[in-house]
Design a protein around this motif. Structure first.
Motif, PDB file in Angstrom:
ATOM      1  N   ASP A  78     -15.065  30.968  48.263  1.00 11.90           N
ATOM      2  CA  ASP A  78     -13.897  31.810  47.985  1.00 11.90           C
ATOM      3  C   ASP A  78     -12.936  31.174  46.979  1.00 11.90           C
ATOM      4  N   LYS A  82     -11.558  32.914  43.610  1.00 11.33           N
ATOM      5  CA  LYS A  82     -10.127  33.094  43.352  1.00 11.33           C
ATOM      6  C   LYS A  82      -9.756  32.600  41.940  1.00 11.33           C
ATOM      7  N   GLU A  86      -8.363  34.767  38.792  1.00 13.85           N
ATOM      8  CA  GLU A  86      -7.102  34.507  38.084  1.00 13.85           C
ATOM      9  C   GLU A  86      -7.346  34.419  36.569  1.00 13.85           C
ATOM     10  N   LYS A  89      -7.866  37.906  35.310  1.00 11.76           N
ATOM     11  CA  LYS A  89      -6.606  38.681  35.280  1.00 11.76           C
ATOM     12  C   LYS A  89      -5.720  38.256  34.112  1.00 11.76           C
ATOM     13  N   GLU A 114     -17.000  33.236  53.466  1.00 19.45           N
ATOM     14  CA  GLU A 114     -15.737  33.737  52.900  1.00 19.45           C
ATOM     15  C   GLU A 114     -15.935  34.342  51.511  1.00 19.45           C
ATOM     16  N   PRO A 117     -15.450  38.514  51.303  1.00 20.07           N
ATOM     17  CA  PRO A 117     -14.046  38.937  51.324  1.00 20.07           C
ATOM     18  C   PRO A 117     -13.289  38.531  50.048  1.00 20.07           C
ATOM     19  N   ALA A 118     -13.629  37.363  49.505  1.00 17.45           N
ATOM     20  CA  ALA A 118     -12.947  36.915  48.273  1.00 17.45           C
ATOM     21  C   ALA A 118     -13.344  37.796  47.083  1.00 17.45           C
ATOM     22  N   HIS A 120     -14.073  40.904  47.293  1.00 15.94           N
ATOM     23  CA  HIS A 120     -13.310  42.150  47.514  1.00 15.94           C
ATOM     24  C   HIS A 120     -11.872  42.003  47.031  1.00 15.94           C
ATOM     25  N   GLU A 121     -11.298  40.843  47.310  1.00 13.16           N
ATOM     26  CA  GLU A 121      -9.871  40.671  46.998  1.00 13.16           C
ATOM     27  C   GLU A 121      -9.616  40.300  45.530  1.00 13.16           C
ATOM     28  N   HIS A 122     -10.441  39.401  44.987  1.00 10.29           N
ATOM     29  CA  HIS A 122     -10.068  38.806  43.701  1.00 10.29           C
ATOM     30  C   HIS A 122     -10.888  39.271  42.499  1.00 10.29           C
ATOM     31  N   PRO A 125     -11.871  44.261  42.284  1.00  7.54           N
ATOM     32  CA  PRO A 125     -10.852  45.217  41.838  1.00  7.54           C
ATOM     33  C   PRO A 125     -10.693  45.268  40.315  1.00  7.54           C
ATOM     34  N   LEU A 156     -12.430  49.910  45.714  1.00  8.19           N
ATOM     35  CA  LEU A 156     -11.731  48.634  45.494  1.00  8.19           C
ATOM     36  C   LEU A 156     -11.157  48.554  44.079  1.00  8.19           C
TER      37      LEU A 156
END
Ligand code: PLP
Length: 254
Positions: A78, A82, A86, A89, A114, A117-118, A120-122, A125, A156
């Motif tokens: 994860d 992340k 970043e 982004k 993990e 889920p990472a 999905h989050e980072h 999207p 997502l």
């Protein structure tokens, strides 16, 4: 710019990316996220690179050159997801292509619990495209039904999903479907080639990235990349006792 694991056999990972991107007339720059111990028969071990070192590799490249596309492969955990999220982004407008590598073709895990889920989050999207096989799609979408999974992943924020069908042994031909936000979808099928191929998923995602870098629309890039990847598999060669290695220096048909 591809983020992925080093595969000393040059079947998968960063080497697959570099060989593919170069064969399709682009220049690969590669950020190593893991160093694996493997050959054509399987992965024996791996060590992850620290998030700071992943960041530093990318930063040095970004300070020096313009990047056309970001492509991710094995990220491992994860924290790596992340940091790559970043970086992506901070580069709005640069397409992001996510190959959700969870395990090797030979069955060894290349990720922690993990990781999903990472993603999905980072990462998902902001993704232009993700390229799961049917098994990865079910894990990412958390359902047995591919349609539900695709809808969940699109929700997502990921704009396109190419679900590859090589692992779906219920179909005689291999069927791949590109699902696009907005409801359009394109299905293509290829004669199923016998044998096991090391790095075919990496080759496909890297090929889409190269075609997108050259300015192709996502649907055209996917179509060209599927044709190219099928040729690399058709002409695959054997260098070890295990899986065949795709021949990335085949001519592309674009
Ligand atoms: N990335 C790395 C570093 C790997 O070692 C592997 C498989 O061993 C993969 C990605 C996934 O390879 P494939 O394209 O065969 O799914």
């Amino acid at each position: 710019m591809t983020f992925g694991g080093h595969d000393p056999s040059s079947g998968a990972g960063i080497q697959a990316d570099a060989l593919t991107v170069h064969a399709l007339s682009c220049h690969p720059v590669t950020v190593v996220t893991a160093v694996t111990v493997q050959n054509s028969q399987g992965v024996l071990d791996y060590q992850l690179i620290t998030p700071q070192h992943i960041f530093d590799q990318a930063k040095a490249l970004l300070n020096d050159m313009d990047i056309a596309v970001i492509k991710t492969g094995m990220l491992g955990n994860d924290e790596a997801v992340k940091v790559v999220g970043e970086i992506s982004k901070s580069l709005p407008g640069i397409p992001l292509i996510v190959d959700p590598v969870l395990a090797s073709n030979t069955g060894q895990s290349l990720s922690t619990d993990e990781l999903v889920p990472a993603l999905h989050e980072h990462l998902l999207p902001g993704a232009t495209l993700t390229t799961p096989n049917v098994d990865e799609c079910r894990i990412l979408g958390r359902s047995r039904s591919i349609e539900s999974c695709v809808n969940a992943i699109l929700k997502l924020g990921c704009r396109n999903i190419l679900v590859t069908g090589t692992h779906d042994s219920e179909t005689a031909d291999v069927e791949h479907t590109l699902f696009m936000a907005g409801g359009r979808s394109y299905r293509s099928s290829y004669p199923r080639l016998q044998g096991e191929y090391h790095g075919s998923g990496c080759t496909l995602a890297a090929a889409v990235s190269a075609f997108v870098a050259r300015g192709f629309s996502v649907d055209r890039a996917v179509a060209s990349a599927l044709d190219y990847t099928w040729q690399t598999i058709k002409q695959a060669y054997k260098v070890g006792y295990g899986q065949f290695i795709p021949q990335r220096s085949v001519c592309s048909e674009d």
